[in-house]
Design a protein around this motif. Sequence first.
Motif, PDB file in Angstrom:
ATOM      1  N   VAL A  54       0.838  -1.201   0.000  1.00 38.56           N
ATOM      2  CA  VAL A  54       0.000   0.000   0.000  1.00 38.56           C
ATOM      3  C   VAL A  54       0.875   1.254   0.000  1.00 38.56           C
ATOM      4  CG1 VAL A  54      -1.655   1.354   1.356  1.00 38.56           C
ATOM      5  CG2 VAL A  54      -1.979  -1.115   1.091  1.00 38.56           C
ATOM      6  N   ALA A  55       2.012   1.197   0.677  1.00 36.18           N
ATOM      7  CA  ALA A  55       2.901   2.352   0.811  1.00 36.18           C
ATOM      8  C   ALA A  55       3.684   2.658  -0.454  1.00 36.18           C
ATOM      9  CB  ALA A  55       3.867   2.128   1.972  1.00 36.18           C
ATOM     10  N   LYS A  56       3.476   1.899  -1.526  1.00 39.27           N
ATOM     11  CA  LYS A  56       4.203   2.135  -2.767  1.00 39.27           C
ATOM     12  C   LYS A  56       3.433   2.990  -3.764  1.00 39.27           C
ATOM     13  CE  LYS A  56       6.710  -2.294  -2.652  1.00 39.27           C
ATOM     14  NZ  LYS A  56       6.938  -3.573  -3.372  1.00 39.27           N
ATOM     15  N   GLY A  57       2.162   3.280  -3.471  1.00 40.33           N
ATOM     16  CA  GLY A  57       1.351   3.991  -4.457  1.00 40.33           C
ATOM     17  C   GLY A  57       0.403   4.999  -3.851  1.00 40.33           C
ATOM     18  N   ASP A  58      -0.506   5.479  -4.672  1.00 43.15           N
ATOM     19  CA  ASP A  58      -1.493   6.471  -4.241  1.00 43.15           C
ATOM     20  C   ASP A  58      -2.264   5.976  -3.033  1.00 43.15           C
ATOM     21  OD1 ASP A  58      -1.286   8.610  -6.258  1.00 43.15           O
ATOM     22  OD2 ASP A  58      -1.854   7.025  -7.661  1.00 43.15           O
ATOM     23  N   ARG A  59      -2.523   6.887  -2.110  1.00 37.37           N
ATOM     24  CA  ARG A  59      -3.247   6.490  -0.908  1.00 37.37           C
ATOM     25  C   ARG A  59      -3.685   7.716  -0.108  1.00 37.37           C
ATOM     26  NH1 ARG A  59       2.174   5.809  -0.307  1.00 37.37           N
ATOM     27  NH2 ARG A  59       3.225   6.376   1.648  1.00 37.37           N
ATOM     28  N   MET A  98      -4.563   3.895   3.255  1.00 35.97           N
ATOM     29  CA  MET A  98      -5.632   3.221   2.518  1.00 35.97           C
ATOM     30  C   MET A  98      -5.531   3.552   1.033  1.00 35.97           C
ATOM     31  SD  MET A  98      -8.440   4.215   5.428  1.00 35.97           S
ATOM     32  CE  MET A  98      -7.625   5.813   5.643  1.00 35.97           C
ATOM     33  N   SER A  99      -5.565   2.520   0.202  1.00 38.74           N
ATOM     34  CA  SER A  99      -5.344   2.700  -1.226  1.00 38.74           C
ATOM     35  C   SER A  99      -6.658   2.638  -2.013  1.00 38.74           C
ATOM     36  CB  SER A  99      -4.396   1.609  -1.740  1.00 38.74           C
ATOM     37  OG  SER A  99      -5.107   0.418  -2.020  1.00 38.74           O
ATOM     38  N   PRO A 100      -6.645   3.162  -3.254  1.00 39.26           N
ATOM     39  CA  PRO A 100      -7.821   3.052  -4.118  1.00 39.26           C
ATOM     40  C   PRO A 100      -8.154   1.615  -4.479  1.00 39.26           C
ATOM     41  CG  PRO A 100      -6.285   4.711  -4.944  1.00 39.26           C
ATOM     42  CD  PRO A 100      -5.574   3.952  -3.867  1.00 39.26           C
ATOM     43  N   ALA A 101      -7.222   0.687  -4.226  1.00 41.83           N
ATOM     44  CA  ALA A 101      -7.463  -0.728  -4.511  1.00 41.83           C
ATOM     45  C   ALA A 101      -8.176  -1.425  -3.355  1.00 41.83           C
ATOM     46  CB  ALA A 101      -6.147  -1.433  -4.810  1.00 41.83           C
ATOM     47  N   ASP A 102      -8.682  -0.635  -2.402  1.00 43.88           N
ATOM     48  CA  ASP A 102      -9.438  -1.188  -1.273  1.00 43.88           C
ATOM     49  C   ASP A 102      -8.548  -1.981  -0.314  1.00 43.88           C
ATOM     50  OD1 ASP A 102     -11.886  -1.059  -0.041  1.00 43.88           O
ATOM     51  OD2 ASP A 102     -12.756  -2.759  -1.085  1.00 43.88           O
ATOM     52  N   LYS A 103      -7.286  -1.585  -0.222  1.00 39.39           N
ATOM     53  CA  LYS A 103      -6.333  -2.225   0.672  1.00 39.39           C
ATOM     54  C   LYS A 103      -5.945  -1.239   1.770  1.00 39.39           C
ATOM     55  CE  LYS A 103      -5.973  -5.963  -1.894  1.00 39.39           C
ATOM     56  NZ  LYS A 103      -6.448  -7.303  -1.423  1.00 39.39           N
ATOM     57  N   VAL A 104      -5.555  -1.777   2.930  1.00 36.12           N
ATOM     58  CA  VAL A 104      -5.159  -0.918   4.037  1.00 36.12           C
ATOM     59  C   VAL A 104      -3.872  -1.443   4.667  1.00 36.12           C
ATOM     60  CG1 VAL A 104      -6.654  -2.199   5.658  1.00 36.12           C
ATOM     61  CG2 VAL A 104      -5.897   0.123   6.225  1.00 36.12           C
ATOM     62  N   LEU A 105      -2.990  -0.535   4.960  1.00 34.41           N
ATOM     63  CA  LEU A 105      -1.789  -0.805   5.747  1.00 34.41           C
ATOM     64  C   LEU A 105      -2.004  -0.163   7.109  1.00 34.41           C
ATOM     65  CD1 LEU A 105       1.177  -1.525   6.310  1.00 34.41           C
ATOM     66  CD2 LEU A 105       1.832   0.569   5.095  1.00 34.41           C
TER      67      LEU A 105
END
Length: 233
Positions: free
Chosen positions: A101-106, A125-132
Amino acid sequence: MKSIAFVLLSFLFYGAGCAQVPAGNTLQIKSLTQSDVKLDGQLSEKEWTEVTPVDLRSPWVKRTDHIANYRSFTDRQYFYFGFEVTDTTLMLYVSQEETDVAKGDRVELFFSDKPDLKNYYCLEMSPADKVLSYRAKHYRVFDNSWDLPGLVLSARVKKGGYTVEGRIPLAALRQIAGQAAGDTKPFKLYTGVFCGDYFGADENDVEWHSWITPKSATPDFHIPSAFGVFEFE
């Protein structure tokens, strides 16, 4: 925000970054009796229209516009939050590895019970519905084993950007604030609200946006001056 490009802190501003939260950087979180929000990443329900959005701006890049806004409210059980982001260079990493998640838009929410960030809790939280999710201590001591109980998230990519919508049990936030179980008194949390806009594959190809302007010469959200105060009714 864990990009190693920003691990190094400008020592010239380090002392200022550890200052108390400036007066006036406070957001009153509206309380509704009940909510009928469906977590679908659309922010279309009337509840969202009753909350004034907060613009996130870039402290380190000169621009007059903003690319993201944030809004939130509570009902008797939950804290609801929503981000709307304009993004024409969407950078997504879709994998089973949480740290990707920390590698892209969030978008990001950080919470702490005290302004010194002795303990604080982070959601990226990413647009891909993932959370770190992780727990941290100042300065940049991370524990990725922590997860926020009861977090529900829904993100949606759309033309020209994306939205992230979620809810957190109020009981979980009260615990972070140091309240005893069952305590329903008003409380406050020191909170950071952020957005990372990537425009290339390199980790340095990113523009950071924030609710509060941190006292740092370079992008850094893991310092007390990046936090404001959320006051919960």
